[in-house]
Design an enzyme around this catalytic site. Structure first.
Site, PDB file in Angstrom:
ATOM      1  CG  ASP A  11      -1.986   1.038   1.192  1.00  0.00           C
ATOM      2  OD1 ASP A  11      -2.002   1.846   0.243  1.00  0.00           O
ATOM      3  OD2 ASP A  11      -2.822   1.064   2.108  1.00  0.00           O
ATOM      4  CG  ASP A 105      -3.600   3.698  -3.225  1.00  0.00           C
ATOM      5  OD1 ASP A 105      -4.400   2.854  -3.653  1.00  0.00           O
ATOM      6  OD2 ASP A 105      -3.869   4.475  -2.296  1.00  0.00           O
ATOM      7  CD  GLU A 106      -5.563  -1.105  -1.532  1.00  0.00           C
ATOM      8  OE1 GLU A 106      -5.218  -1.887  -0.618  1.00  0.00           O
ATOM      9  OE2 GLU A 106      -6.613  -0.438  -1.490  1.00  0.00           O
TER      10      GLU A 106
END
Length: 452
Positions: A11, A105-106
């Site tokens: 993350d 983002d992850e």
């Protein structure tokens, strides 16, 4: 659960805000808020400096400004986020062929397919630590929090335990000890409403949840939700890391600075959104049966309506007509602050003509930004000249910088880049021919387009 800690969840910390701080030296170490910059906007991401003042994602920009008035409020740069995300994904895919992106983002990574001598905790920990270092390198300084465990659920829980810039590896056999003291809200899908139902039943922690039978959970929460919570409370999660995730829906929505009251304008906006949804579906060779609209009223009440067609479609006329019909059933007389159109129940189409090349840029759908000046019904010219806070620009004399603020026919620019020290601030007329929007070109890294 797997016998080894072999599922990794990565993350990127405060991703959008971190990219802005990376590219804008004057903002490093200072509060940054990315999202809708107007008072009707919504926070997408807040830097950790802004979070110290209570600013959070999904908070209204009005409340965020009240809590942290001295933060930099930026409308966001989707291309910068997407290119940075792509660099991280390429890195992850060089480690394992099984990478499942969840968002920009992850992502999950299956370490069973990574080139590791074994999956002992020490080996996995060393690999994850080196991966975090490499993320820092390929992103130009961003940090990532990583969790490694025996399932996707536990890996995601672990990545949240030592944020930002942390690493937690859950050793096999310790999963239940880790979970028991945690609040039930760490379980995906347990939002405020579910927390309240469980609280009324005397359940606060996962240890409390483990004391309730599955039958009782089903009675409280329903069959599907109750069963899933019972399984996760005991760390039972056998979901695979899937490199190709099925697209569930395609949608477009917008938040507006002034409450909308004109039904004709709302219908026009829905028609425009339906066209964009159809364009994206055709681009990816998809069609769908269920058309839905989302309407957020002046008092933040959010309404949704949907209708299912007898057969899949990617036709913008059909989608728009059904969206307008759904709007007819809603009372919008008090004013509307958000409108959206979506299509779900997606299916793959195989007609060759649906796979034509489409070079139009993707919309900045991750950012709840103010409507563009060309929105239907805009009578007055945009006093900002179309410039938005945070936007990259270039000036014929002063070079590259970014928009500090814009309005009343004036644009204020701070001249700096990721490779320079904090730079000076200058103001210009919004129609200054020497000032242009700067767009990074993936081929030569230096082209810029005229900003209209």
């Amino acid at each position: 659960m797997r016998a080894q800690a072999s599922v990794l969840h990565l993350d990127l910390d405060a991703f959008f805000a971190a990219v802005e701080q990376r590219d804008k030296p004057s903002l490093r170490g200072k509060p940054v808020v990315v999202g809708g910059v107007g008072m009707r906007g919504v926070v997408s991401t807040a830097s950790y400096e802004a979070r110290a003042f209570g600013v959070r994602s999904a908070m209204s920009t009005r409340e965020a400004r009240a809590r942290c008035p001295h933060a930099a409020y930026l409308s966001g740069r989707f291309e910068a986020y997407r290119s940075t995300s792509q660099a991280v994904l390429e890195l992850l895919r060089s480690c394992s062929p099984l990478v499942e992106p969840l968002s920009l983002d992850e992502a999950f990574v299956d370490l069973l397919h990574a080139d590791l001598p074994d999956l002992e905790v020490a080996t996995v920990s060393a690999f994850a630590e080196r991966l975090r270092e490499r993320v820092h390198e390929v992103t130009g300084g961003l940090t990532a929090s990583v969790g490694v465990a025996s399932s996707k659920f536990l890996a995601k829980v672990a990545s949240d335990l030592d944020k930002p810039d942390g690493l937690v590896v859950v050793a096999p056999g310790t999963e239940l000890d880790l979970l028991r003291p945690m609040h039930v809200s760490v379980i995906p899908g347990v939002g405020p409403a579910t927390v309240d139902r469980l609280r009324r039943a005397g359940v606060h922690t996962i240890a409390d949840l483990q004391e309730i039978s599955e039958e009782e959970l089903v009675r409280i929460l329903g069959k599907a939700h109750g069963h899933v919570l019972h399984e996760l409370a005991f760390a039972r999660d056998n979901r695979r890391v899937e490199s190709e995730r099925e697209t569930k829906s395609v949608s477009v929505e917008g938040t507006y600075e002034q409450d909308l009251t004109d039904r004709k304008l709302m219908e026009s906006l829905l028609t425009r959104q339906a066209s964009e949804v159809a364009r994206r579906m055709r681009k990816h060779g998809l069609s769908g049966r269920t058309v839905s609209i989302k309407v957020r009223l002046y008092d933040f009440t959010t309404l949704s309506r949907s209708s299912t067609l007898p057969s899949p479609t990617d036709d913008e006329t059909a989608i728009g007509r059904l969206a307008r019909r759904l709007l007819e059933d809603l009372d919008t007389s008090g004013g509307v602050r958000l409108l959206g159109v979506g299509v779900s129940g997606l299916a793959d189409w195989v007609q060759d003509e649906l796979f034509g090349t489409d070079e139009e840029p993707e919309a900045e759908e991750d950012i709840d930004a103010p409507p563009a000046p060309e929105e239907p019904g805009s009578a007055a010219p945009d006093p900002s000249g179309g410039y938005r806070p945070g936007m990259d620009v270039v000036h014929a004399e002063h070079g590259r910088g970014w928009v500090w603020g814009a309005g009343k026919g004036v644009v204020t620019v701070r001249f700096e880049t990721a490779e320079t020290p904090p730079g000076p601030v200058r103001s210009f007329p919004a129609d200054d021919p020497a000032l242009e929007r700067w767009v990074q070109n993936s081929h030569d890294q230096s082209s810029h387009d005229r900003h209209d």
